[in-house]
Design a protein around this motif. Structure first.
Motif, PDB file in Angstrom:
ATOM      1  N   THR A 113       0.854  -1.188   0.000  1.00 56.74           N
ATOM      2  CA  THR A 113       0.000   0.000   0.000  1.00 56.74           C
ATOM      3  C   THR A 113       0.883   1.229   0.000  1.00 56.74           C
ATOM      4  OG1 THR A 113      -0.097   0.054   2.414  1.00 56.74           O
ATOM      5  CG2 THR A 113      -1.842  -1.165   1.297  1.00 56.74           C
ATOM      6  N   GLY A 114       0.298   2.370  -0.268  1.00 52.82           N
ATOM      7  CA  GLY A 114       1.060   3.612  -0.306  1.00 52.82           C
ATOM      8  C   GLY A 114       1.652   3.968   1.036  1.00 52.82           C
ATOM      9  N   ASP A 115       0.854   4.496   1.937  1.00 51.89           N
ATOM     10  CA  ASP A 115       1.326   4.883   3.266  1.00 51.89           C
ATOM     11  C   ASP A 115       1.021   3.742   4.226  1.00 51.89           C
ATOM     12  OD1 ASP A 115       2.076   6.057   5.606  1.00 51.89           O
ATOM     13  OD2 ASP A 115       0.367   7.424   5.714  1.00 51.89           O
ATOM     14  N   ASP A 116       1.955   2.787   4.306  1.00 54.41           N
ATOM     15  CA  ASP A 116       1.674   1.583   5.071  1.00 54.41           C
ATOM     16  C   ASP A 116       2.187   1.644   6.501  1.00 54.41           C
ATOM     17  OD1 ASP A 116       4.297   1.438   4.410  1.00 54.41           O
ATOM     18  OD2 ASP A 116       4.165  -0.439   3.335  1.00 54.41           O
ATOM     19  N   SER A 117       2.551   2.823   6.986  1.00 57.24           N
ATOM     20  CA  SER A 117       2.902   2.934   8.395  1.00 57.24           C
ATOM     21  C   SER A 117       1.683   3.340   9.213  1.00 57.24           C
ATOM     22  CB  SER A 117       4.032   3.944   8.602  1.00 57.24           C
ATOM     23  OG  SER A 117       3.586   5.234   8.238  1.00 57.24           O
ATOM     24  N   ARG A 118       0.596   3.615   8.571  1.00 56.70           N
ATOM     25  CA  ARG A 118      -0.655   3.987   9.231  1.00 56.70           C
ATOM     26  C   ARG A 118      -1.688   2.908   8.933  1.00 56.70           C
ATOM     27  NH1 ARG A 118      -2.518   9.661  10.812  1.00 56.70           N
ATOM     28  NH2 ARG A 118      -0.501   9.340  11.749  1.00 56.70           N
ATOM     29  N   VAL A 119      -2.422   2.491   9.969  1.00 56.25           N
ATOM     30  CA  VAL A 119      -3.447   1.469   9.802  1.00 56.25           C
ATOM     31  C   VAL A 119      -4.757   1.939  10.415  1.00 56.25           C
ATOM     32  CG1 VAL A 119      -1.819  -0.467   9.734  1.00 56.25           C
ATOM     33  CG2 VAL A 119      -2.788   0.249  11.925  1.00 56.25           C
ATOM     34  N   SER A 120      -5.839   1.300   9.994  1.00 51.57           N
ATOM     35  CA  SER A 120      -7.153   1.587  10.555  1.00 51.57           C
ATOM     36  C   SER A 120      -7.254   0.985  11.941  1.00 51.57           C
ATOM     37  CB  SER A 120      -8.256   0.994   9.674  1.00 51.57           C
ATOM     38  OG  SER A 120      -8.318   1.656   8.449  1.00 51.57           O
ATOM     39  N   CYS A 121      -7.868   1.739  12.826  1.00 49.00           N
ATOM     40  CA  CYS A 121      -8.071   1.225  14.178  1.00 49.00           C
ATOM     41  C   CYS A 121      -9.363   1.787  14.748  1.00 49.00           C
ATOM     42  CB  CYS A 121      -6.882   1.555  15.073  1.00 49.00           C
ATOM     43  SG  CYS A 121      -6.504   3.313  15.230  1.00 49.00           S
ATOM     44  N   ALA A 122      -9.904   1.063  15.714  1.00 51.11           N
ATOM     45  CA  ALA A 122     -11.054   1.500  16.498  1.00 51.11           C
ATOM     46  C   ALA A 122     -10.630   1.312  17.946  1.00 51.11           C
ATOM     47  CB  ALA A 122     -12.284   0.667  16.160  1.00 51.11           C
ATOM     48  N   LEU A 123     -10.451   2.399  18.656  1.00 51.09           N
ATOM     49  CA  LEU A 123      -9.881   2.368  19.999  1.00 51.09           C
ATOM     50  C   LEU A 123     -10.943   2.580  21.071  1.00 51.09           C
ATOM     51  CD1 LEU A 123      -6.765   4.581  19.191  1.00 51.09           C
ATOM     52  CD2 LEU A 123      -6.922   2.082  19.188  1.00 51.09           C
ATOM     53  N   SER A 124     -10.700   2.019  22.224  1.00 52.14           N
ATOM     54  CA  SER A 124     -11.572   2.207  23.394  1.00 52.14           C
ATOM     55  C   SER A 124     -13.032   1.903  23.098  1.00 52.14           C
ATOM     56  CB  SER A 124     -11.438   3.638  23.936  1.00 52.14           C
ATOM     57  OG  SER A 124     -10.102   3.898  24.288  1.00 52.14           O
ATOM     58  N   GLY A 125     -13.269   0.850  22.324  1.00 51.86           N
ATOM     59  CA  GLY A 125     -14.630   0.423  22.031  1.00 51.86           C
ATOM     60  C   GLY A 125     -15.337   1.193  20.931  1.00 51.86           C
ATOM     61  N   GLU A 126     -14.606   2.079  20.212  1.00 55.36           N
ATOM     62  CA  GLU A 126     -15.224   2.805  19.097  1.00 55.36           C
ATOM     63  C   GLU A 126     -15.794   1.804  18.104  1.00 55.36           C
ATOM     64  OE1 GLU A 126     -11.859   4.977  17.625  1.00 55.36           O
ATOM     65  OE2 GLU A 126     -12.315   6.728  18.835  1.00 55.36           O
ATOM     66  N   THR A 127     -16.858   2.172  17.401  1.00 59.43           N
ATOM     67  CA  THR A 127     -17.451   1.269  16.421  1.00 59.43           C
ATOM     68  C   THR A 127     -16.881   1.472  15.027  1.00 59.43           C
ATOM     69  OG1 THR A 127     -19.291   2.793  16.095  1.00 59.43           O
ATOM     70  CG2 THR A 127     -19.605   1.022  17.693  1.00 59.43           C
ATOM     71  N   GLU A 128     -16.451   2.683  14.700  1.00 62.15           N
ATOM     72  CA  GLU A 128     -15.911   2.965  13.371  1.00 62.15           C
ATOM     73  C   GLU A 128     -14.390   2.925  13.370  1.00 62.15           C
ATOM     74  OE1 GLU A 128     -17.459   6.130  11.012  1.00 62.15           O
ATOM     75  OE2 GLU A 128     -19.345   6.148  12.144  1.00 62.15           O
ATOM     76  N   PHE A 129     -13.833   2.328  12.305  1.00 65.18           N
ATOM     77  CA  PHE A 129     -12.394   2.288  12.106  1.00 65.18           C
ATOM     78  C   PHE A 129     -11.967   3.521  11.321  1.00 65.18           C
ATOM     79  CE2 PHE A 129     -13.199  -2.052  13.122  1.00 65.18           C
ATOM     80  CZ  PHE A 129     -12.014  -2.545  13.648  1.00 65.18           C
ATOM     81  N   THR A 130     -10.880   4.143  11.731  1.00 63.15           N
ATOM     82  CA  THR A 130     -10.299   5.263  11.001  1.00 63.15           C
ATOM     83  C   THR A 130      -8.792   5.054  10.913  1.00 63.15           C
ATOM     84  OG1 THR A 130     -10.108   6.575  13.019  1.00 63.15           O
ATOM     85  CG2 THR A 130     -12.089   6.914  11.695  1.00 63.15           C
ATOM     86  N   ASP A 131      -8.178   5.634   9.883  1.00 64.59           N
ATOM     87  CA  ASP A 131      -6.735   5.502   9.661  1.00 64.59           C
ATOM     88  C   ASP A 131      -5.989   6.483  10.557  1.00 64.59           C
ATOM     89  OD1 ASP A 131      -7.134   3.558   7.757  1.00 64.59           O
ATOM     90  OD2 ASP A 131      -7.025   4.940   6.071  1.00 64.59           O
ATOM     91  N   LYS A 132      -5.900   6.172  11.839  1.00 65.79           N
ATOM     92  CA  LYS A 132      -5.275   7.096  12.770  1.00 65.79           C
ATOM     93  C   LYS A 132      -4.191   6.465  13.629  1.00 65.79           C
ATOM     94  CE  LYS A 132      -8.956   6.445  16.145  1.00 65.79           C
ATOM     95  NZ  LYS A 132     -10.069   7.082  16.795  1.00 65.79           N
TER      96      LYS A 132
END
Length: 125
Positions: A30-49
């Motif tokens: 992938t292009g920027d592969d040092s960043r991944v999608s995550c959902a933290l602390s029980g979040e329901t949506e994944f974001t590339d953060k």
């Protein structure tokens, strides 16, 4: 350091290949592969953060998932059939293959989606 370099180890998911000693998955380029999608602390949506860092700690190889608030989770890359384990041992890590060419790594209320291509025949043994 690129996550694609470290994911070949993560993807050494003997976890997915049963008793095979060969890696069951390869990193997905992938292009920027040092960043991944995550959902933290029980979040329901994944974001590339979340950022990923590969660390060599003596003879142990680890992945560090860094959160935007400064928190992090450490995972040891193992070759005993589990793929990844929590490096601090506090909570068990669960690795789940996804249909879209990624794996989901879950520990506690945190979830991460990491690119990986599952090789044909993985899961047999």
């Amino acid at each position: 350091m690129r996550i694609s370099d470290s994911l070949i180890l993560v993807a050494g998911l003997a976890l997915l290949s049963g008793c095979s000693s060969e890696p069951a998955a390869d990193p997905l380029a992938t292009g920027d592969d040092s960043r991944v999608s995550c959902a933290l602390s029980g979040e329901t949506e994944f974001t590339d953060k979340c950022d990923v860092e590969r660390v060599q700690n003596g003879d142990r190889r680890e992945l560090v998932m860094r959160h935007p608030d400064g928190g992090f989770r450490r995972f040891e890359i193992v070759t005993d059939g589990r793929g990844l384990v929590s490096a601090d041992g506090a909570e068990e890590a669960v690795v789940t293959p996804l249909a879209d060419g990624r794996i989901q790594l879950s520990v506690g209320d945190d979830r991460y989606r990491i690119p990986a291509t599952i090789r044909p025949g993985a899961g047999g043994g």
